[in-house]
Design a protein around this motif. Sequence first.
Motif, PDB file in Angstrom:
ATOM      1  N   ILE A   4      67.823 -37.367 -46.426  1.00 42.72           N
ATOM      2  CA  ILE A   4      69.216 -37.773 -46.579  1.00 42.72           C
ATOM      3  C   ILE A   4      69.263 -38.772 -47.732  1.00 42.72           C
ATOM      4  N   ILE A   5      70.005 -38.413 -48.767  1.00 42.80           N
ATOM      5  CA  ILE A   5      70.149 -39.275 -49.937  1.00 42.80           C
ATOM      6  C   ILE A   5      71.627 -39.609 -50.052  1.00 42.80           C
ATOM      7  N   ALA A   6      71.958 -40.879 -49.834  1.00 37.53           N
ATOM      8  CA  ALA A   6      73.357 -41.342 -49.786  1.00 37.53           C
ATOM      9  C   ALA A   6      74.076 -40.531 -48.717  1.00 37.53           C
ATOM     10  N   THR A   7      74.982 -39.633 -49.080  1.00 34.17           N
ATOM     11  CA  THR A   7      75.728 -38.851 -48.096  1.00 34.17           C
ATOM     12  C   THR A   7      75.336 -37.379 -48.115  1.00 34.17           C
ATOM     13  N   GLU A   8      74.303 -37.030 -48.883  1.00 37.22           N
ATOM     14  CA  GLU A   8      73.884 -35.630 -48.991  1.00 37.22           C
ATOM     15  C   GLU A   8      72.604 -35.376 -48.206  1.00 37.22           C
ATOM     16  N   SER A   9      72.555 -34.220 -47.570  1.00 37.11           N
ATOM     17  CA  SER A   9      71.385 -33.818 -46.804  1.00 37.11           C
ATOM     18  C   SER A   9      70.670 -32.684 -47.522  1.00 37.11           C
ATOM     19  N   ARG A  33      69.017 -36.389 -57.580  1.00 36.96           N
ATOM     20  CA  ARG A  33      69.768 -37.221 -56.635  1.00 36.96           C
ATOM     21  C   ARG A  33      68.924 -38.403 -56.140  1.00 36.96           C
ATOM     22  N   LEU A  34      67.633 -38.159 -55.893  1.00 40.14           N
ATOM     23  CA  LEU A  34      66.764 -39.225 -55.412  1.00 40.14           C
ATOM     24  C   LEU A  34      66.606 -40.314 -56.461  1.00 40.14           C
ATOM     25  N   ILE A  35      66.395 -39.942 -57.710  1.00 40.96           N
ATOM     26  CA  ILE A  35      66.245 -40.934 -58.777  1.00 40.96           C
ATOM     27  C   ILE A  35      67.540 -41.708 -58.959  1.00 40.96           C
ATOM     28  N   SER A  43      71.327 -45.364 -49.870  1.00 42.55           N
ATOM     29  CA  SER A  43      70.377 -45.199 -48.777  1.00 42.55           C
ATOM     30  C   SER A  43      69.587 -43.895 -48.919  1.00 42.55           C
ATOM     31  N   ILE A  44      68.330 -43.970 -48.516  1.00 40.94           N
ATOM     32  CA  ILE A  44      67.440 -42.810 -48.484  1.00 40.94           C
ATOM     33  C   ILE A  44      66.790 -42.816 -47.107  1.00 40.94           C
ATOM     34  N   GLU A  45      66.919 -41.699 -46.386  1.00 40.14           N
ATOM     35  CA  GLU A  45      66.371 -41.610 -45.032  1.00 40.14           C
ATOM     36  C   GLU A  45      65.703 -40.265 -44.834  1.00 40.14           C
ATOM     37  N   VAL A  46      64.783 -40.216 -43.883  1.00 41.98           N
ATOM     38  CA  VAL A  46      64.108 -38.986 -43.506  1.00 41.98           C
ATOM     39  C   VAL A  46      64.436 -38.710 -42.052  1.00 41.98           C
TER      40      VAL A  46
END
Length: 81
Positions: A4-9, A33-35, A43-46
């Motif tokens: 999950i990067i910001a609001t995108e999965s 998107r990650l960079i 936010s960056i989540e797994v």
Amino acid sequence: MHLIIATESFADVPLRRIPGGYEAVLAGETLKRLIDASFQGASIEVLGGDLARHGMDVTDIRMRGATTTVTLMSSGAKALH
């Protein structure tokens, strides 16, 4: 696992578990998107891993040929190389 990067999965991202985080070989839109997120403080989540409840920080980006490996560490964790 889901990244999950910001609001995108991003589904089915191949992540390899390392002490304190994950390593991923990324390309295309996911890498872009990650960079962008890492420089903007998004936010960056797994989801789907044992560190899923923690935010992740980009701690290393290694490029070799057409391969880009990104290290994601649980917020506050330190990587030892």
